[in-house]
Design a protein around this motif. Sequence first.
Motif, mmCIF file in Angstrom:
data_model
loop_
_atom_site.group_PDB
_atom_site.id
_atom_site.type_symbol
_atom_site.label_atom_id
_atom_site.label_comp_id
_atom_site.label_asym_id
_atom_site.label_seq_id
_atom_site.Cartn_x
_atom_site.Cartn_y
_atom_site.Cartn_z
ATOM 1 N N ASP A 137 34.186 -59.167 51.736
ATOM 2 C CA ASP A 137 35.588 -59.578 51.580
ATOM 3 C C ASP A 137 35.647 -60.489 50.359
ATOM 4 N N ALA A 140 36.540 -64.072 50.770
ATOM 5 C CA ALA A 140 35.669 -64.991 51.523
ATOM 6 C C ALA A 140 34.661 -65.635 50.570
ATOM 7 N N THR A 144 29.516 -66.367 53.327
ATOM 8 C CA THR A 144 30.022 -65.453 54.364
ATOM 9 C C THR A 144 29.692 -64.004 53.996
ATOM 10 N N ASN A 145 29.899 -63.660 52.734
ATOM 11 C CA ASN A 145 29.604 -62.293 52.314
ATOM 12 C C ASN A 145 28.118 -61.978 52.452
#
Length: 328
Positions: A137, A140, A144-145
């Motif tokens: 995303d 993000a 997080t990725n």
Amino acid sequence: MENFDIAMGIVRVTEAATLSCSRLLGKGNMDQVDGAAVEGVRFAFELLPIKGRVVIGECAINKSPIMYIGEKVGQWGDGQKEYDIAIDPLDGSILVAKGRPNAISAIAVAEKGNIFRAPQIYMNKIAVGPKAKGAIDINADLYTNVKNVAEALNKDIEDITIMIQDRKRHEELIKEARKIGVRVKVFGEGDIAAALAPAFEDTGIDMLVGIGGAPEGVLAAAALKCLGGEIQGKLLPNDEEQIAMCLRAGVEDINKTLTADDLIHGDDVYFAATAITDSDVLKGVTYKGDVAYTHSVVMRYKTGIIRFVDATHKLKKSMIHINNNFSI
Ligand SMILES: O=P(O)(O)OC[C@H]1O[C@](O)(COP(=O)(O)O)[C@@H](O)[C@@H]1O
């Protein structure tokens, strides 16, 4: 014209660009390598029985020897089908001029009206291969990725390898990646080749992140769409004029996350690339006597077929010759 021939026809285009410019490797002249690649492209297109129109090129106006937006390519014969063409005769001119890795010639083809007319501005990009599709995303943060991609690939975060272009604008991103603990592969130029790498497992590369050219993003999107990977992009206009360019390209919401399908629509999508210098996916052109060896990949979304094409060119006999003394 048979579809198979389009695939083979466009490989001849990227092979021609490659053969035309690769003998100029390391000679330090970017304009010369660019010009040679374009001449190869134009020569090979004359053999293609399509009505092609360049919608992603290097320039908005006809400044020969540059492939310009709106340029007609192909034979334009009666009954031939119309296609949009996105072309980068040589992604990484400086790489060829200096003899460095990662330079490729790349082309994407789709039915008329199906390629996003990306303005010549920057785009933020994130790309992964098929196994990590759905795990990224662009809105993000990097951690997080990385975490989601690591989970999708069943890898430890420390084993995730990320491609980032070596640019001042990426200093913070590179620092952050190192802090997270991933492996970082920094590359000089050529983010089309870098975006392809995560889609081929044996490259050991898992993601591309960072800012590069928007037109290159469209070419990468064509490849990743065919390969079943994923790319997300966000245009980054930096002034009023660039915002106007985005609007003219039909982007009303500059903040929109652009997916591969936004960048290249429909089923009838082809992508081909030939390596000029070595990259993670393809080996660069080599010469032995009067023979040149090229390595290409060509793919079609509709059929899902991906072909690697290794070609032997007897330079005196057949294909594109050096310094634009063409013969076929
Ligand atoms: O060099 P910049 O301004 O950082 O732009 C990044 C873009 O330049 C490239 O590295 C090389 O592009 P060129 O061959 O047009 O020089 C692209 O692959 C990339 O998208």
